[in-house]
Design an enzyme around this catalytic site. Sequence first.
Site, short mmCIF file in Angstrom:
data_model
loop_
_atom_site.label_atom_id
_atom_site.label_comp_id
_atom_site.label_asym_id
_atom_site.label_seq_id
_atom_site.Cartn_x
_atom_site.Cartn_y
_atom_site.Cartn_z
CE LYS A 193 85.62 86.13 24.78
NZ LYS A 193 84.47 85.99 25.70
CE LYS A 246 84.07 86.05 20.81
NZ LYS A 246 83.07 86.10 21.90
#
Length: 325
Positions: A193, A246
């Site tokens: 992330k 992400k």
Amino acid sequence: MEFKRHRRLRSSTSMRSLVRENHLRVDDFIYPMFVIEGENIKNEVPSMPGVYQVSMDLLVDEVREAYELGIRAIMFFGVITAKDEIGTGAFVDDGIVQEATRKVKKEFPDLLIVADTCLCEYTDHGHCGVIHNHDVDNDESLILLAKTAVSQAKAGADIIAPSNMMDGFVAVIRQALDEAGYTNIPIMSYAVKYASSFYGPFRDAADSAPQFGDRKTYQMDPANRLEALREAESDIEEGADFIMVKPALSFLDIVRDVRNNCDVPVVAYNVSGEYAMIKAASQNGWINEKELVLEMLTSMKRAGADIILTYFAKDVAAWLNEDNR
């Protein structure tokens, strides 16, 4: 002169379909939803046209719309007003995500509920853990994240999806779930992330913007590639059953790297900023939204994603269903 005739396999729609290497399916999608406190509320997120904050009393009808399109996986995010310094609303048994999970599972037992396991939507400072000396305390935050995961599993969540980026979060959550008797509940780790500028509209939707500083001490530097492999490897060793990357669109190289180096399902999160850019361009008539969305999501499959978390899930499901008639 001899040369290869590659165009032979592009000569018609049927020919192109026959040799197509990657396909989008409704089963590929997880649809994110924002559940808000109150009654009779359906607020469109200003920066995300077509995405809504929905109150509990309207939630079943909203989920039914996705379910009837063939979507079988939903992720819930909670939007609350009573926040505190440790994010108590994330782990109490009657928390908004827990109550939403119970309500929806009762109506749709075969629907997979993915619970976002983080504190940022519930803390008054907007960070993903406990604050000490103006910084997030990694190990103290893990205790609360484990409590959150167990409460979500107890409410009926099928998949726990920790998004906090604390070191060791998968190991601690796995241990807590196992000790509570939830050995069969998988963990979908937000392992990779990045500290991305593409999250802006989400913070608008979930009311989770940091009240000071940023998240760069725990989310990853977008310039780094090898770090992603270290993060993914650690989380798999700690017990992750899925690995998420992400954002997706600007990190397709990372999706491919993770796919090449991991043997668990890979999830690409088509994040809010990616959604908002396409919606804005479409509303201005600058693009063909359907064609661009399908191309974008197919690129994520081509890069190696098995699953796509996307706010376009309902739109794409409707398009695919129409095309398959």
